[in-house]
Design a protein around this motif. Structure first.
Motif, short mmCIF file in Angstrom:
data_model
loop_
_atom_site.label_atom_id
_atom_site.label_comp_id
_atom_site.label_asym_id
_atom_site.label_seq_id
_atom_site.Cartn_x
_atom_site.Cartn_y
_atom_site.Cartn_z
N ILE A 204 0.86 -1.18 0.00
CA ILE A 204 0.00 0.00 0.00
C ILE A 204 0.89 1.23 0.00
N GLU A 205 0.69 2.07 -0.98
CA GLU A 205 1.45 3.33 -1.09
C GLU A 205 0.52 4.47 -0.72
N SER A 206 0.59 4.87 0.52
CA SER A 206 -0.29 5.92 1.03
C SER A 206 0.24 7.29 0.66
N ASN A 207 -0.68 8.19 0.34
CA ASN A 207 -0.30 9.56 -0.01
C ASN A 207 -0.30 10.52 1.17
N ASP A 208 -0.87 10.16 2.29
CA ASP A 208 -1.39 11.13 3.25
C ASP A 208 -0.39 11.65 4.27
N ILE A 209 -0.89 12.45 5.21
CA ILE A 209 -0.06 13.03 6.26
C ILE A 209 0.28 12.00 7.33
N ILE A 210 -0.67 11.21 7.76
CA ILE A 210 -0.45 10.35 8.92
C ILE A 210 0.57 9.26 8.63
N LEU A 254 -7.43 20.00 -8.23
CA LEU A 254 -6.84 18.66 -8.02
C LEU A 254 -7.28 18.09 -6.69
N ARG A 255 -7.38 16.77 -6.64
CA ARG A 255 -7.61 16.11 -5.38
C ARG A 255 -6.75 14.85 -5.31
N TRP A 256 -6.61 14.32 -4.11
CA TRP A 256 -5.84 13.10 -3.87
C TRP A 256 -6.66 12.18 -2.97
N ASP A 257 -6.62 10.89 -3.26
CA ASP A 257 -7.17 9.90 -2.34
C ASP A 257 -6.09 9.47 -1.36
N MET A 258 -6.50 8.80 -0.28
CA MET A 258 -5.51 8.30 0.68
C MET A 258 -4.55 7.36 -0.03
N TRP A 259 -5.07 6.48 -0.85
CA TRP A 259 -4.28 5.71 -1.79
C TRP A 259 -5.20 5.27 -2.92
N PRO A 260 -4.68 4.99 -4.11
CA PRO A 260 -5.54 4.60 -5.23
C PRO A 260 -6.36 3.36 -4.87
N GLY A 261 -7.64 3.45 -5.15
CA GLY A 261 -8.52 2.34 -4.87
C GLY A 261 -9.12 2.36 -3.48
N ARG A 264 -13.14 5.40 -0.09
CA ARG A 264 -13.81 6.68 0.13
C ARG A 264 -12.84 7.83 -0.10
N GLU A 265 -13.38 8.95 -0.50
CA GLU A 265 -12.62 10.18 -0.54
C GLU A 265 -12.77 10.88 0.81
N MET A 266 -11.65 11.22 1.41
CA MET A 266 -11.63 11.99 2.65
C MET A 266 -10.82 13.24 2.39
N PRO A 267 -11.44 14.39 2.20
CA PRO A 267 -10.73 15.54 1.65
C PRO A 267 -9.87 16.32 2.63
N ASN A 268 -10.03 16.10 3.92
CA ASN A 268 -9.41 17.00 4.89
C ASN A 268 -7.95 16.65 5.19
N PHE A 269 -7.43 17.07 6.34
CA PHE A 269 -5.99 17.14 6.54
C PHE A 269 -5.31 15.80 6.72
N SER A 270 -5.86 14.92 7.55
CA SER A 270 -5.09 13.74 7.95
C SER A 270 -4.88 12.76 6.81
N HIS A 271 -5.89 12.59 5.94
CA HIS A 271 -5.83 11.55 4.93
C HIS A 271 -6.07 12.03 3.51
#
Length: 485
Positions: A204-210, A254-261, A264-271
């Motif tokens: 899993i290649e996560s994009n997020d802050i956490i 532009l938007r980003w998902d926590m990881w592809p696939g 859910r889309e979670m638009p805020n800061f952590s994910h």
């Protein structure tokens, strides 16, 4: 990952404050709550002798410092000696609840201990941080994740802060080794690098802050700035290019998902988009590379197009399924997303972004918290999801703007935090703990936790920030890599 829902699927304006507010002393607990703090303490006859440094002495003239010390007394009562240093369980009733995350576990206790040392000069707190750092330095190879709040990036941060407090070559060496491991673990992907967890098709290649590329990139920027570590900035830039590859184009930005696939889309800061765009904006601020700023602005434009504008702004928690659910604190609320808008305002000089910060603040205050709980602001007091996350933000806004509205809101949040505390006896004297529901969807799972993002370390550290404001008109001494103030 931000645990609040997982089971549900650079400078401050201190000169302004000193010159015009003079209001560090204007913060106060209500008289009734000040009495509650005072009554919780043993009298002088109950304190240990002068030569015994094992018990805390009360600081009733500095009630916020006293609250922090009491939080520490409870946290530290569960300290575990590991033979290589020390660690702290996230749940003192479960000694096996130890780990390596800045979010939940022992590493999150170290910034609290370091700030207590800065506030008091008491060597005991620095010694505790040094013991915690020794355990981490001895177990670096055991840390599987790279993430800021879940693994090695967060460990490198706390080891570096320990070095800053001790100025010992050994601690700098430990911080450098953690940074070297972090850089070495980067995997070339597309135009950049990332830190996937797992192997093969299961990685899993996560994009997020956490846990993902954005948070790891923020840590690398911090490590470049503070340690001057060769390779940290290059790795951060490569992380930014990987996130440019992973952006999703929409009609409004532009938007980003926590990881592809991810479901859910979670638009805020952590994910989501807010945190990833925040990293890209911060990366531009360091490198001057325009592509990073353009992407951050496009992310912010997408977020403003999705915002609900009523008494300020709020952004939905997730979709599908959470379009009408509004969190308020760091993870999925304006408290976190405002970090992006503030950073863009500082970079571009466009006051509209600072206006968005003010809108986010109004949106939180208009809900009626803390007296009224909402579906996105449940019985959680912590930095990630709850009361302290909101209080930190509004204390920062008051410190940097001088607004009496923000001060009044902080006063209400402080009173709520004191009321929700439980007083306990500890070997060091009076302690305080906060029992909470970490998970919104498990309201009956009530635990008193020790950690930073969930627990008393984060609460105590916040009260130290209140004390710093009251005593000196200053902000935190230990500033996390994702904090733009």
């Amino acid at each position: 990952m931000c645990r609040c829902h997982t089971h549900d699927t650079h400078s401050t304006r201190r000169s302004f404050l000193r010159g015009t507010v003079g209001a560090a002393a204007a913060f106060a607990l209500s008289p009734a709550l000040l009495r509650q703090v005072a009554l919780a303490h043993p009298g002088p006859q109950a304190l240990a002798a002068d030569g015994d440094r094992s018990r805390s002495r009360p600081h009733l003239d500095r009630p916020y410092l006293q609250m922090a010390i009491e939080a520490w007394n409870w946290v530290d009562a569960s300290r575990i000696s590991t033979g290589r240093g020390a660690t702290w369980p996230s749940d003192p009733t479960d000694p096996a609840s130890t780990g390596y995350t800045l979010y939940t576990h022992g590493p999150g206790v170290l910034p609290f201990a370091l700030e207590l040392h800065h506030a008091t000069g008491d060597q005991r707190y620095l010694d505790a941080a040094v013991e915690g750092a020794a355990h981490l330095a001895a177990t670096l190879s055991d840390i599987p994740s790279a993430g800021l709040y879940t693994g090695l990036a967060g460990i490198a941060f706390v080891l570096t802060e320990t070095w800053r407090a001790t100025d010992l070559d050994m601690h700098r060496s430990h911080a450098g080794l953690a940074t070297e491991l972090l850089v070495d673990r980067a995997r070339s992907l597309g135009r950049g690098v990332a830190w996937p967890q797992g192997s093969g098709d299961d990685a899993i290649e996560s994009n997020d802050i956490i846990s993902g590329t954005a948070g790891t990139g923020l840590a690398l920027l911090y490590l470049d700035r503070v340690l001057s570590h060769r390779g940290a900035l290059e790795a951060a830039e490569s992380a930014g290019r990987r996130l440019l590859d992973r952006a999703i184009e929409t009609p409004t930005g532009l938007r980003w998902d926590m990881w592809p696939g991810y479901a859910r889309e979670m638009p805020n800061f952590s994910h989501g988009t807010a945190g990833i765009a925040y990293f890209l904006a911060t990366l531009h601020r360091t490198t001057g590379e325009r592509d990073f700023l353009n992407a951050a602005l496009a992310g912010a434009n997408y977020l403003t197009s999705q915002a609900t504008l009523q008494d300020g702004y709020r952004l939905f928690h997730s979709r599908p399924g959470g379009e009408d659910l509004y969190y308020l604190s760091w993870c999925h609320g304006p408290v976190g997303t405002n970090r992006l808008f503030h950073q863009l305002g500082e970079i571009t000089g466009d006051g509209e972004w600072h206006d968005w910060v003010a809108r986010g603040a109004r949106g939180v205050m208009a809900t009626g918290i803390p007296e009224q709980r909402t579906p996105g602001f449940w019985e959680n007091i912590s930095q990630c999801c709850g009361t302290v996350g909101a209080a930190e933000h509004f204390l920062t806004l008051y410190r940097t703007t001088g607004s009496d509205d923000y001060k009044s809101f902080v006063d209400r949040l402080n009173d709520d935090l004191v009321r929700r505390a439980t007083t306990v006896d500890t070997p060091a004297g009076t302690g305080r703990k906060w029992t909470q529901a970490e998970h919104r969807v498990q309201p009956g799972l009530l635990i008193a936790q020790t950690g930073h993002m969930q627990g008393a370390a984060g609460v105590g550290r916040y009260f130290l920030h209140m004390d710093a404001m009251e005593e000196r008109g200053e902000g935190p001494r230990v500033v996390f890599p994702d904090d733009p103030w």
